[in-house]
Design an enzyme around this catalytic site. Structure first.
Site, PDB file in Angstrom:
ATOM      1  CB  SER A   1      26.983 -35.086  49.766  1.00 31.05           C
ATOM      2  OG  SER A   1      26.523 -36.368  49.427  1.00 31.05           O
ATOM      3  CG  ASN A   2      25.273 -38.700  53.325  1.00 34.28           C
ATOM      4  OD1 ASN A   2      25.602 -39.822  52.977  1.00 34.28           O
ATOM      5  ND2 ASN A   2      24.116 -38.157  52.965  1.00 34.28           N
TER       6      ASN A   2
END
Ligand code: CTP
Length: 216
Positions: free
Chosen positions: A21-22
C-alpha cells in the site's frame, strides 16, 4: 452533475494480514467530495482504507484493492440518469501492482521465498478513457517538480485536467491539510496555484469541472 471521486490508497493483499500500500490518507479526495456536494452535485465517494468522516450528503463506497475500486467507479458512473454529465476525479493513490497470488490463510514465513511475484493492476483512468459524457480529472503526485509528468499523464490518459503536486514540498505531502498544486490541461497550459487548503484546491477543481462540462 454526478461526481465520482476516489480517495485514499488501495491495498493489495498477499494474504489476510499482509498487503502492499502507500501513505495516502484520503484528505484531498474527501475535500473534493465535500466541495462538489456543497456546490449542489450528486456525489459518490469511492474510498480506499482511510479513517476520515464521510462528508454530509455524500454516498460512500468503501473498497480495498485497485480492482474493487475500478468496479465501484464503473458502478458509480453507471448509476446516473441518462443524459446527466459525470465528473470522475481520481485523487486515489492506486497501487500499480499487486501480488500475483493472494493466500486465503496467513502465510507462514517458511512458505515464503523472499521474492514477491507482482502483476499489473488495471489503470482505472485509462480503462475509462472512452466513457461517454464523463469529464475526467487525474492527479500526479511526484517527488520533485510535477509539471512535465502531469503533462505526460494528461495526454497519455486522455484527461481533461491533471492536478500535479510535489509530495516532498512544504505543506504538500501525504496527510497535510494544505496543498500546492499545478493545474495542467491537454493543450499544455500549466497553471501554478499558491499553497492553500485542500478544500480550497477542491473548490477550484469543482469549478474547473463545471466550466468544462458547460463547454460540452
Ligand atoms: N491511476 C489510475 N489507475 C491506476 C494508477 C493510477 O486510475 N492503476 C490514476 C491516479 O488515481 C491518478 C493518475 O492515474 O489520478 C496518475 O497516477 P500516478 O500513480 O501518478 O501515475 P501512474 O500512471 O501510476 O504513473 P507512474 O507510476 O509512472 O508515475
Amino acid at each position: 452533475m454526478k461526481f465520482v471521486v476516489t480517495a485514499g490508497p488501495t491495498r493489495e493483499h498477499l494474504d489476510p494480514v499482509r498487503f502492499l500500500s502507500n501513505p495516502s490518507t484520503g484528505r484531498m479526495g474527501f475535500a473534493v467530495a465535500r466541495a462538489a456536494r456543497a456546490a449542489g452535485h450528486d456525489v459518490t465517494l469511492v474510498a480506499g482504507p482511510v479513517s476520515l468522516k464521510t462528508p454530509q450528503g455524500v454516498e460512500r463506497v468503501d473498497v480495498v484493492s485497485a480492482r474493487d475500486m475500478l468496479a465501484a467507479v464503473r458502478a458509480g458512473l453507471a448509476a446516473r440518469p441518462s443524459g446527466q454529465t459525470a465528473v470522475l476525479v481520481m485523487t486515489a493513490a492506486v497501487a500499480d501492482w499487486r501480488p500475483a497470488t493472494c493466500a486465503s490463510l496467513k502465510l507462514k514465513k517458511r512458505e515464503m521465498s523472499g521474492a514477491l511475484m507482482l502483476v499489473r493492476n488495471p489503470d482505472i483512468l485509462k480503462t475509462l478513457k472512452n466513457a461517454k459524457g464523463v469529464v475526467r480529472i487525474g492527479f500526479a503526485a511526484e517527488t520533485g517538480t510535477p509539471d512535465a509528468e502531469a503533462v505526460r499523464k494528461c495526454r497519455e490518459k486522455g484527461l481533461d485536467m491533471v492536478v500535479g503536486n510535489d509530495v516532498t514540498g512544504a505543506g504538500s505531502g501525504f496527510g497535510t491539510t494544505t496543498n500546492r498544486v499545478v493545474f495542467v490541461t491537454p493543450d499544455g497550459a500549466v497553471r501554478h496555484l499558491p499553497l492553500m487548503s485542500k478544500l480550497a484546491v477542491a473548490r477550484r477543481i469543482v469549478a474547473f469541472a463545471e466550466r468544462t462540462a458547460s463547454h460540452g
